[in-house]
Design an enzyme around this catalytic site. Sequence first.
Site, PDB file in Angstrom:
ATOM      1  N   LYS A   1       1.221  11.796   5.136  1.00 31.01           N
ATOM      2  CA  LYS A   1       1.378  10.681   6.075  1.00 31.01           C
ATOM      3  C   LYS A   1       1.971   9.463   5.375  1.00 31.01           C
ATOM      4  O   LYS A   1       2.939   8.854   5.866  1.00 31.01           O
ATOM      5  CB  LYS A   1       0.024  10.314   6.689  1.00 31.01           C
ATOM      6  CG  LYS A   1       0.040   9.040   7.527  1.00 31.01           C
ATOM      7  CD  LYS A   1      -1.353   8.654   7.974  1.00 31.01           C
ATOM      8  CE  LYS A   1      -2.257   8.210   6.849  1.00 31.01           C
ATOM      9  NZ  LYS A   1      -1.856   6.888   6.266  1.00 31.01           N
TER      10      LYS A   1
ATOM     11  N   LYS B   1       0.822  -1.220   0.000  1.00 30.48           N
ATOM     12  CA  LYS B   1       0.000   0.000   0.000  1.00 30.48           C
ATOM     13  C   LYS B   1       0.852   1.264   0.000  1.00 30.48           C
ATOM     14  O   LYS B   1       0.592   2.199  -0.767  1.00 30.48           O
ATOM     15  CB  LYS B   1      -0.952   0.003   1.198  1.00 30.48           C
ATOM     16  CG  LYS B   1      -1.980   1.132   1.139  1.00 30.48           C
ATOM     17  CD  LYS B   1      -3.005   0.998   2.229  1.00 30.48           C
ATOM     18  CE  LYS B   1      -4.052   2.110   2.155  1.00 30.48           C
ATOM     19  NZ  LYS B   1      -4.892   2.020   0.956  1.00 30.48           N
TER      20      LYS B   1
END
Length: 207
Positions: free
Chosen positions: A150, A75
């Site tokens: 992030k 991911k």
Amino acid sequence: MGLCFLWNRAGLMRRLRWSDGLELVGTGGAAAGSLTFMAGVPDQETLNRPKPFSEVSNGRKLYYCGKPGSSQSVKISDNLLLGISVIGVVKAMNVGIRNGVDASLLACIINMSPGRCWSTDTDNPVPWGHEERTSDRGYEGGFGVKLIVKDLGLAVSAAHESKSKVSIGAMALLLYNQKPACVASGEVRDKDFSIVFKWLNDKSQRY
């Protein structure tokens, strides 16, 4: 990700099986229900218990990625590529537009050429009157700047852990962390991260 591997090691020492599962999808795919699921588990046996991942995934694409933590690796690798590629698209589109090429024509030709990618043909960061794209909705919705920051931060940390070179990813993180003069910095964090076009297109600065 290092924490995931530590949890797995601790679980094995106590004869526990630990796994992680993530979905990989953009906001458009989430709305359409076209989810891709990834599983990081110790072995194929764990993949089907206590409740099969295939059942949880509801018939969507399911990939066994390897040991626990591996689905997170996939991911953040994908989001690292996405964060970098959007900046590349913005730069390329900006050069063409400033040299007199119509934005929609430029995108059309790029999408028939080797430079084509998701950020050119599906959600181009340059607005020109296409209601289905986040750029033409004022960058509302989509994947927020704070989220790409992030994930790029996680990717850079993971690269350091694995001794991987990630200089371009680190530069992308710096760009997304900028406080642009052309956009109110308090508002931009929740906008789709393709709003980076707004400040990389700021004629008062050079990047």
